[in-house]
Design a protein around this motif. Structure first.
Motif, PDB file in Angstrom:
ATOM      1  N   ASN A 139      -0.115  -4.827  -8.795  1.00  0.00           N
ATOM      2  CA  ASN A 139      -1.260  -5.268  -8.007  1.00  0.00           C
ATOM      3  C   ASN A 139      -0.914  -6.537  -7.245  1.00  0.00           C
ATOM      4  N   VAL A 140      -1.209  -6.526  -5.964  1.00  0.00           N
ATOM      5  CA  VAL A 140      -1.091  -7.770  -5.196  1.00  0.00           C
ATOM      6  C   VAL A 140      -2.343  -8.583  -5.491  1.00  0.00           C
ATOM      7  N   VAL A 141      -2.139  -9.769  -6.052  1.00  0.00           N
ATOM      8  CA  VAL A 141      -3.289 -10.564  -6.470  1.00  0.00           C
ATOM      9  C   VAL A 141      -3.528 -11.769  -5.560  1.00  0.00           C
ATOM     10  N   GLY A 177      -6.597  10.666  12.012  1.00  0.00           N
ATOM     11  CA  GLY A 177      -6.196   9.570  11.119  1.00  0.00           C
ATOM     12  C   GLY A 177      -4.681   9.480  10.971  1.00  0.00           C
ATOM     13  N   ILE A 178      -4.063  10.605  10.668  1.00  0.00           N
ATOM     14  CA  ILE A 178      -2.617  10.596  10.451  1.00  0.00           C
ATOM     15  C   ILE A 178      -1.891  10.454  11.786  1.00  0.00           C
ATOM     16  N   PHE A 179      -2.498  10.961  12.845  1.00  0.00           N
ATOM     17  CA  PHE A 179      -1.946  10.738  14.194  1.00  0.00           C
ATOM     18  C   PHE A 179      -1.901   9.234  14.498  1.00  0.00           C
ATOM     19  N   GLY A 181       0.831  -1.200   0.000  1.00  0.00           N
ATOM     20  CA  GLY A 181       0.000   0.000   0.000  1.00  0.00           C
ATOM     21  C   GLY A 181       0.860   1.241   0.000  1.00  0.00           C
ATOM     22  N   GLY A 182       0.506   2.181  -0.878  1.00  0.00           N
ATOM     23  CA  GLY A 182       1.317   3.392  -1.015  1.00  0.00           C
ATOM     24  C   GLY A 182       0.510   4.653  -0.809  1.00  0.00           C
ATOM     25  N   GLY A 183      -0.433   4.613   0.155  1.00  0.00           N
ATOM     26  CA  GLY A 183      -1.126   5.851   0.547  1.00  0.00           C
ATOM     27  C   GLY A 183      -0.292   6.561   1.607  1.00  0.00           C
ATOM     28  N   THR A 184      -0.946   7.430   2.352  1.00  0.00           N
ATOM     29  CA  THR A 184      -0.236   8.161   3.412  1.00  0.00           C
ATOM     30  C   THR A 184       0.407   7.175   4.380  1.00  0.00           C
ATOM     31  N   ALA A 185      -0.327   6.122   4.724  1.00  0.00           N
ATOM     32  CA  ALA A 185       0.188   5.166   5.719  1.00  0.00           C
ATOM     33  C   ALA A 185       1.424   4.434   5.191  1.00  0.00           C
ATOM     34  N   GLY A 186       1.355   3.951   3.965  1.00  0.00           N
ATOM     35  CA  GLY A 186       2.468   3.177   3.402  1.00  0.00           C
ATOM     36  C   GLY A 186       3.740   4.001   3.322  1.00  0.00           C
ATOM     37  N   GLU A 213       2.678  -0.900  -4.366  1.00  0.00           N
ATOM     38  CA  GLU A 213       1.390  -0.213  -4.431  1.00  0.00           C
ATOM     39  C   GLU A 213       0.784  -0.401  -5.803  1.00  0.00           C
ATOM     40  N   SER A 214      -0.529  -0.379  -5.824  1.00  0.00           N
ATOM     41  CA  SER A 214      -1.249  -0.603  -7.067  1.00  0.00           C
ATOM     42  C   SER A 214      -1.420   0.710  -7.815  1.00  0.00           C
ATOM     43  N   ALA A 215      -1.290   0.643  -9.143  1.00  0.00           N
ATOM     44  CA  ALA A 215      -1.587   1.833  -9.942  1.00  0.00           C
ATOM     45  C   ALA A 215      -3.091   1.894 -10.226  1.00  0.00           C
ATOM     46  N   ASP A 216      -3.784   0.794  -9.975  1.00  0.00           N
ATOM     47  CA  ASP A 216      -5.216   0.730 -10.294  1.00  0.00           C
ATOM     48  C   ASP A 216      -6.107   1.083  -9.105  1.00  0.00           C
ATOM     49  N   VAL A 217      -5.655   0.707  -7.913  1.00  0.00           N
ATOM     50  CA  VAL A 217      -6.474   0.990  -6.721  1.00  0.00           C
ATOM     51  C   VAL A 217      -5.994   2.318  -6.158  1.00  0.00           C
ATOM     52  N   GLY A 218      -6.880   3.307  -6.151  1.00  0.00           N
ATOM     53  CA  GLY A 218      -6.473   4.652  -5.712  1.00  0.00           C
ATOM     54  C   GLY A 218      -6.288   4.735  -4.201  1.00  0.00           C
ATOM     55  N   THR A 219      -5.688   5.837  -3.775  1.00  0.00           N
ATOM     56  CA  THR A 219      -5.599   6.104  -2.331  1.00  0.00           C
ATOM     57  C   THR A 219      -6.876   6.836  -1.927  1.00  0.00           C
ATOM     58  N   ILE A 220      -7.065   6.989  -0.626  1.00  0.00           N
ATOM     59  CA  ILE A 220      -8.310   7.597  -0.155  1.00  0.00           C
ATOM     60  C   ILE A 220      -8.373   9.067  -0.577  1.00  0.00           C
ATOM     61  N   GLY A 221      -7.215   9.706  -0.685  1.00  0.00           N
ATOM     62  CA  GLY A 221      -7.167  11.030  -1.313  1.00  0.00           C
ATOM     63  C   GLY A 221      -7.607  12.190  -0.452  1.00  0.00           C
ATOM     64  N   VAL A 222      -8.035  11.945   0.765  1.00  0.00           N
ATOM     65  CA  VAL A 222      -8.279  13.046   1.700  1.00  0.00           C
ATOM     66  C   VAL A 222      -7.379  12.809   2.913  1.00  0.00           C
ATOM     67  N   GLY A 223      -7.516  13.626   3.922  1.00  0.00           N
ATOM     68  CA  GLY A 223      -6.646  13.466   5.080  1.00  0.00           C
ATOM     69  C   GLY A 223      -5.671  14.612   5.125  1.00  0.00           C
ATOM     70  N   GLU A 224      -6.167  15.757   5.397  1.00  0.00           N
ATOM     71  CA  GLU A 224      -5.371  16.964   5.215  1.00  0.00           C
ATOM     72  C   GLU A 224      -5.082  17.722   6.492  1.00  0.00           C
ATOM     73  N   ALA A 225      -5.857  17.437   7.522  1.00  0.00           N
ATOM     74  CA  ALA A 225      -5.648  18.171   8.777  1.00  0.00           C
ATOM     75  C   ALA A 225      -4.970  17.239   9.767  1.00  0.00           C
ATOM     76  N   THR A 226      -4.046  17.793  10.539  1.00  0.00           N
ATOM     77  CA  THR A 226      -3.283  16.920  11.434  1.00  0.00           C
ATOM     78  C   THR A 226      -3.383  17.379  12.877  1.00  0.00           C
ATOM     79  N   GLY A 256      -2.653   2.444   9.419  1.00  0.00           N
ATOM     80  CA  GLY A 256      -3.525   3.284   8.590  1.00  0.00           C
ATOM     81  C   GLY A 256      -4.959   2.768   8.660  1.00  0.00           C
ATOM     82  N   LEU A 257      -5.688   2.984   7.587  1.00  0.00           N
ATOM     83  CA  LEU A 257      -7.122   2.655   7.603  1.00  0.00           C
ATOM     84  C   LEU A 257      -7.362   1.158   7.788  1.00  0.00           C
ATOM     85  N   SER A 258      -6.415   0.330   7.410  1.00  0.00           N
ATOM     86  CA  SER A 258      -6.567  -1.119   7.606  1.00  0.00           C
ATOM     87  C   SER A 258      -6.524  -1.460   9.103  1.00  0.00           C
TER      88      SER A 258
HETATM   89  P1  FAD Z   1      -5.310   4.417   1.338  1.00  0.00           P
HETATM   90  O1  FAD Z   1      -5.102   5.862   1.086  1.00  0.00           O
HETATM   91  O2  FAD Z   1      -6.649   3.853   0.979  1.00  0.00           O
HETATM   92  O3  FAD Z   1      -4.187   3.654   0.555  1.00  0.00           O
HETATM   93  C1  FAD Z   1      -4.283   2.279   0.269  1.00  0.00           C
HETATM   94  C2  FAD Z   1      -3.129   1.853  -0.602  1.00  0.00           C
HETATM   95  O4  FAD Z   1      -3.184   0.455  -0.758  1.00  0.00           O
HETATM   96  C3  FAD Z   1      -3.121   2.450  -2.009  1.00  0.00           C
HETATM   97  O5  FAD Z   1      -1.810   2.825  -2.360  1.00  0.00           O
HETATM   98  C4  FAD Z   1      -3.555   1.288  -2.896  1.00  0.00           C
HETATM   99  O6  FAD Z   1      -3.029   1.375  -4.186  1.00  0.00           O
HETATM  100  C5  FAD Z   1      -2.967   0.140  -2.120  1.00  0.00           C
HETATM  101  N1  FAD Z   1      -3.597  -1.136  -2.419  1.00  0.00           N
HETATM  102  C6  FAD Z   1      -4.852  -1.551  -2.122  1.00  0.00           C
HETATM  103  N2  FAD Z   1      -5.058  -2.784  -2.622  1.00  0.00           N
HETATM  104  C7  FAD Z   1      -3.910  -3.150  -3.249  1.00  0.00           C
HETATM  105  C8  FAD Z   1      -3.487  -4.293  -3.950  1.00  0.00           C
HETATM  106  N3  FAD Z   1      -4.306  -5.334  -4.150  1.00  0.00           N
HETATM  107  N4  FAD Z   1      -2.230  -4.330  -4.462  1.00  0.00           N
HETATM  108  C9  FAD Z   1      -1.380  -3.306  -4.288  1.00  0.00           C
HETATM  109  N5  FAD Z   1      -1.728  -2.203  -3.605  1.00  0.00           N
HETATM  110  C10 FAD Z   1      -2.979  -2.123  -3.106  1.00  0.00           C
HETATM  111  N6  FAD Z   1      -6.816  11.860   8.508  1.00  0.00           N
HETATM  112  C11 FAD Z   1      -6.299  12.935   9.103  1.00  0.00           C
HETATM  113  O7  FAD Z   1      -5.307  12.834   9.812  1.00  0.00           O
HETATM  114  N7  FAD Z   1      -6.858  14.160   8.916  1.00  0.00           N
HETATM  115  C12 FAD Z   1      -7.970  14.352   8.172  1.00  0.00           C
HETATM  116  O8  FAD Z   1      -8.419  15.487   8.009  1.00  0.00           O
HETATM  117  C13 FAD Z   1      -8.568  13.217   7.586  1.00  0.00           C
HETATM  118  N8  FAD Z   1      -9.704  13.312   6.868  1.00  0.00           N
HETATM  119  C14 FAD Z   1     -10.265  12.185   6.365  1.00  0.00           C
HETATM  120  C15 FAD Z   1     -11.505  12.272   5.708  1.00  0.00           C
HETATM  121  C16 FAD Z   1     -12.110  11.125   5.231  1.00  0.00           C
HETATM  122  C17 FAD Z   1     -13.454  11.210   4.575  1.00  0.00           C
HETATM  123  C18 FAD Z   1     -11.457   9.870   5.359  1.00  0.00           C
HETATM  124  C19 FAD Z   1     -12.099   8.626   4.821  1.00  0.00           C
HETATM  125  C20 FAD Z   1     -10.239   9.786   5.975  1.00  0.00           C
HETATM  126  C21 FAD Z   1      -9.647  10.935   6.500  1.00  0.00           C
HETATM  127  N9  FAD Z   1      -8.440  10.847   7.183  1.00  0.00           N
HETATM  128  C22 FAD Z   1      -7.931  11.956   7.783  1.00  0.00           C
HETATM  129  C23 FAD Z   1      -7.710   9.599   7.278  1.00  0.00           C
HETATM  130  C24 FAD Z   1      -6.623   9.559   6.232  1.00  0.00           C
HETATM  131  O9  FAD Z   1      -7.153   9.826   4.970  1.00  0.00           O
HETATM  132  C25 FAD Z   1      -5.987   8.191   6.231  1.00  0.00           C
HETATM  133  O10 FAD Z   1      -5.617   7.876   7.530  1.00  0.00           O
HETATM  134  C26 FAD Z   1      -4.787   8.178   5.353  1.00  0.00           C
HETATM  135  O11 FAD Z   1      -5.077   8.664   4.075  1.00  0.00           O
HETATM  136  C27 FAD Z   1      -4.209   6.806   5.265  1.00  0.00           C
HETATM  137  O12 FAD Z   1      -4.823   6.026   4.324  1.00  0.00           O
HETATM  138  P2  FAD Z   1      -4.148   4.627   3.992  1.00  0.00           P
HETATM  139  O13 FAD Z   1      -2.789   4.885   3.464  1.00  0.00           O
HETATM  140  O14 FAD Z   1      -4.287   3.758   5.177  1.00  0.00           O
HETATM  141  O15 FAD Z   1      -5.076   4.011   2.875  1.00  0.00           O
END
Ligand code: FAD
Length: 536
Positions: A216-218, A380-382, A30-35, A56-69, A367-369
């Motif tokens: 992609n992890v399959v 979330g980021i905390f 996973g390559g979102g904020t957590a990864g 990290e997958s190029a097909d599965v997006g990140t959550i894309g929000v998470g801006e305040a800490t 992270g979210l998992s």
């Molecule tokens: P994701 O961003 O979902 O990343 C998942 C990663 O896993 C992606 O890179 C994807 O490609 C990869 N992946 C998934 N499946 C596969 C696969 N099969 N093979 C390979 N790769 C895979 N936090 C804050 O601190 N402040 C905020 O203001 C805040 N606002 C938020 C608002 C909302 C509505 C939500 C839902 C969350 C918010 N958060 C906030 C939390 C924050 O967004 C997350 O904690 C943070 O983005 C971490 O996400 P993640 O990396 O765990 O998951």
């Protein structure tokens, strides 16, 4: 040895005292904020003594929000050796001094939950004195310097980068990371674009040796004991490792799917399960850059407003039992006004709660998992930062000592369960009860010990002995702010204050006012500060 494969540990001598050697081969999925936060932090901690692969997958997006800490995030950047001038411009970051709550008591009302420790006078918190001697209608501007600064959109740094005077950071025996601010700097946090931070950290980590696989992890491989042995990717074959970090977001691909660790839902106490988000353009020359995150109460939840350099991040967190996605989006667009016209909406289903254990066998979910609560206090980021710190603290050796996993799981669970309680207090405390959603917040079950604490707080404002007792990032004054700000629970000052000379407390209120006036007069606004930065 009872762990999985010893890949990467071969040839390494255990420590001289005979202890098993630390594991050396880490795979992050996973390559979102957590990864990327995990990859960057582990690299900063261990250098090239640990081999790290991030897929990290190029097909599965990140959550894309998470801006305040949360204010502890500053330790993350310090640990990585990054100065604000290094990373802030790359992430469109701004400063955050508080959460501003609007309309939680009644329409037009607002209060702040600031990053500022609460003063105390003669052994009683200033908020207690304020209840006995309310010098104005606003506890926040009377008890905290920060509230007036935010009302005036002030920046926490001077233009010449002088830090705020250290005398503001008062001493108080607060737990763990928050205490470390004492004598350091004025507490503040940041707003930033999470996807830009992930990009920045990608460069940071890969330059320091992290292998980056886009695939992609399959499939996930388990050995005969049910430990992870590898993940199978579509194009790069098998990735093996000792320790696997599940950063796959709400999917919980390793922890929940492959290892079948149950998910403990918080939905019975925190019913908001959905969000719709918009990215709205903003003009720094015209629109005020408020140095706070704003949470504005709505008919079925609340709307966040997060000012960044180039845009405003905004979204409606709501309970789908009360309104549907269409209505939520309509409400959000009306709230934002014409600036939202061209913005496309991102609808998100949120999984509220935590994995029963975040570390199972040789898999750690971060992270979210691992878990998530609605972002009302930007935790979330905390959660991610805290989990990574704990992972380093309880890092496993090749003998996979169960006690390290148990201690890690206890720490992570306490943080999430504690924050859940704190968030429930916002709803239970809110005076607002004008529709079914808000009326239900008063009768919904609360986590067990909170009910007892709510009764205690009616007779005495929270202190270290009556808030959630285990470390969860929030100091007692945070509870005072929410109780006094939301206004629905009748809190009383301590009777002892009738018997204690109030002179010193009144002088302290005056000192807060004087300090605030001086700072509002001398500090630049956030707009001025960042305009100047932009111009170089
Ligand atoms: P994701 O961003 O979902 O990343 C998942 C990663 O896993 C992606 O890179 C994807 O490609 C990869 N992946 C998934 N499946 C596969 C696969 N099969 N093979 C390979 N790769 C895979 N936090 C804050 O601190 N402040 C905020 O203001 C805040 N606002 C938020 C608002 C909302 C509505 C939500 C839902 C969350 C918010 N958060 C906030 C939390 C924050 O967004 C997350 O904690 C943070 O983005 C971490 O996400 P993640 O990396 O765990 O998951």
């Amino acid at each position: 040895m009872n762990g999985p494969g010893t890949n990467g540990t071969a040839g390494h001598d255990p420590a001289a005292n005979g202890a098993a050697a630390a594991v050396r081969d880490v795979v992050i999925v996973g390559g979102g904020t957590a990864g990327w936060m995990t990859a960057a932090y582990l690299t900063a901690a261990f250098g090239n003594r640990v081999k790290i692969t991030l897929v990290e997958s190029a097909d599965v997006g990140t959550i894309g929000v998470g801006e305040a800490t949360f204010s502890d995030i500053r330790h993350f950047f310090e640990f990585l050796g990054l100065a604000e001038r290094d990373w802030m411009p790359a992430c469109n970051a701004t400063y955050k001094l508080a959460v501003r709550f609007e309309n939680w008591r009644e329409p037009g009302h607002h209060f702040y939950h600031p990053f500022e420790q609460l003063r105390s006078v003669k052994g009683f918190p200033l908020t207690d004195w304020w209840l006995r001697y309310p010098t104005s209608k606003r506890f926040d501007t009377d008890c905290f310097v920060m509230a007036s600064l935010i009302d005036a959109n002030r920046n926490p740094r001077y233009l010449d980068n002088r830090l705020l005077e250290q005398e503001f950071v008062e001493s108080d025996d607060l737990p763990n990371t928050i205490a470390e601010y004492q004598g350091a700097q004025f507490p503040y946090a940041y707003h930033f674009e999470a996807h830009l931070l992930a990009k920045y950290l990608t460069k940071y980590a890969t330059e320091r040796g992290v292998r980056h696989v886009v695939d992609n992890v399959v499939d996930v491989g388990l050995d005969e004991r049910g430990w992870l042995s590898h993940v199978t990717t579509a194009e790069h074959g098998r990735l093996t490792g000792d320790l696997f970090v599940d950063c796959t977001g709400f999917r919980g691909l390793l922890i929940n799917k492959a290892l079948a660790e149950p998910f403990v839902s918080y939905q019975d106490t925190l019913p908001n399960d959905s969000a719709v988000a918009l990215q709205v353009p903003m003009d720094m020359d015209k629109d005020p850059l408020r140095p706070c995150t704003t949470a504005t109460a709505q008919d079925a939840g609340w709307i966040w407003t997060i000012p960044l350099i180039s845009r405003i991040g905004t979204g409606y967190v709501y309970a789908s039992d009360y309104i549907d996605a269409e209505e939520a989006e309509r409400t959000l667009r009306e709230f934002v006004g014409p600036a939202a016209a061209d913005a496309s909406a991102n609808h998100i289903r949120m999984r509220i709660g935590r994995s029963r254990r975040s570390w199972v066998n040789n898999c750690v979910a971060i992270g979210l998992s691992s878990g998530f609560v609605e972002p009302l206090e930007s935790t979330g980021i905390f959660f991610i930062h805290y989990a990574i710190e704990q992972l380093v603290k309880y890092y496993p050796a090749a003998d996979w000592d169960q006690s390290l996993r148990d201690q890690y799981n206890g720490a992570v669970m306490n943080v999430m369960d504690g924050v859940r309680e704190f968030l429930v207090l916002h709803y239970r405390g809110a005076k607002r009860a004008d529709n079914q959603y808000w009326r239900d917040t008063k009768i919904r079950t609360v986590p067990d010990p909170l009910a007892e604490r709510l009764e205690q707080w009616e007779s005495k404002v929270p202190d270290a002995g009556t808030v959630y007792p285990r470390y969860h990032g929030l100091p007692p004054y945070s509870y005072n702010c929410i109780l006094l700000g939301t206004g629905g629970i009748d809190v009383r000052p301590s009777p002892a204050l009738d018997l204690i000379d109030e002179k010193d407390a009144l002088a302290e209120f005056q000192a807060v006012r004087d300090k605030a006036r001086h700072l509002v007069r001398t500090l630049p606004t956030q707009n001025e500060y960042f305009r100047r930065m932009r111009e170089g």
